[in-house]
Design an enzyme around this catalytic site. Structure first.
Site, PDB file in Angstrom:
ATOM      1  N   ARG A 174      19.074  51.736  52.693  1.00 11.74           N
ATOM      2  CA  ARG A 174      18.954  51.368  54.108  1.00 11.74           C
ATOM      3  C   ARG A 174      18.638  49.895  54.380  1.00 11.74           C
ATOM      4  O   ARG A 174      18.480  49.505  55.542  1.00 11.74           O
ATOM      5  CB  ARG A 174      17.925  52.249  54.840  1.00 11.74           C
ATOM      6  CG  ARG A 174      18.263  53.731  54.784  1.00 11.74           C
ATOM      7  CD  ARG A 174      17.532  54.514  55.861  1.00 11.74           C
ATOM      8  NE  ARG A 174      16.087  54.509  55.666  1.00 11.74           N
ATOM      9  CZ  ARG A 174      15.226  55.082  56.509  1.00 11.74           C
ATOM     10  NH1 ARG A 174      15.677  55.677  57.603  1.00 11.74           N
ATOM     11  NH2 ARG A 174      13.935  55.051  56.276  1.00 11.74           N
ATOM     12  N   ASP A 175      18.543  49.068  53.339  1.00  7.66           N
ATOM     13  CA  ASP A 175      18.310  47.644  53.601  1.00  7.66           C
ATOM     14  C   ASP A 175      18.942  46.778  52.507  1.00  7.66           C
ATOM     15  O   ASP A 175      18.304  45.900  51.944  1.00  7.66           O
ATOM     16  CB  ASP A 175      16.810  47.352  53.705  1.00  7.66           C
ATOM     17  CG  ASP A 175      16.519  46.010  54.380  1.00  7.66           C
ATOM     18  OD1 ASP A 175      17.387  45.497  55.116  1.00  7.66           O
ATOM     19  OD2 ASP A 175      15.413  45.465  54.172  1.00  7.66           O
TER      20      ASP A 175
END
Length: 205
Positions: free
Chosen positions: A65-66
């Protein structure tokens, strides 16, 4: 455990401080390397290593997610390592690790579904990796803006900018990697790597 994912050796608590002991990676991060300039052939090798790591993570039902250049580190031998799973989430978890409607990630590298606070899976991480490849090819991210909201809207609505004429052979790959719908993207890291290897072969020949 994967050769391109930072290993965690220990976790614990000392007084009020919680800690994680990880491998020491002395090779800096991708953001630093991009600032100095690296050959595209080397960039493609890095992207393939990261895609392999993301494929493995997704197979274990984890979404990073990042994914962004600062979270791709290097060993002294030059191998790429994905780090900072601090906001990773298990796709099998029934527990909400983040508040509903909260945007998680870094706007410039965020998938449309993240920008819209929808459920994500490994295809969101591959979208972020596609953004990194676009940046490697052009020197800049495809979407920018004055705020996280405006950048998120661009990810969700705007077409991917065309690549330079001398790199147009990568355009179909980039267009698929950055498709708005996850169903229209590469479905896993293995697909991503195989397609990129095919384009690389055409580019070199």
């Amino acid at each position: 455990s994967h050769q391109n994912i930072v290993p965690v050796f220990d976790v614990g608590q000392h007084g009020d401080c919680h800690y994680i002991a990880m491998e020491l990676l002395r090779g800096g991060d991708l953001k630093q390397r991009l600032a100095k300039g690296i050959p595209l052939s080397q960039c493609l090798e890095i992207v393939q290593q990261v895609a392999s790591a993301l494929n493995y993570a997704a197979s274990k039902n984890f979404v990073h997610r990042d994914i962004k250049p600062e979270n791709i580190l290097f060993r002294e031998d030059g191998s790429a390592v994905v780090s900072d799973f601090g906001i990773a989430r298990s796709t099998e978890s029934e527990t909400n690790m983040t508040l509903t409607g909260t945007i998680i990630g870094t706007p410039s590298y965020m998938s449309p579904e993240q920008a819209l606070s929808k459920e994500t899976d490994g295809r969101a991480d591959l979208y972020s990796l596609g953004i990194i490849l676009f940046e490697m090819i052009t020197g800049d991210v495809p979407f920018s803006g004055d705020s996280a909201v405006s950048i998120g809207i661009s990810h969700s609505t705007k077409e991917v900018p065309p690549l330079p004429a001398d790199k147009k052979i990568f355009q179909p790959f980039i267009d698929r990697a950055l498709a708005k719908s996850p169903d229209h993207r590469f479905q896993n890291g293995q697909e991503f790597v195989q397609a990129l290897e095919s384009v690389e072969f055409q580019w070199l020949n």
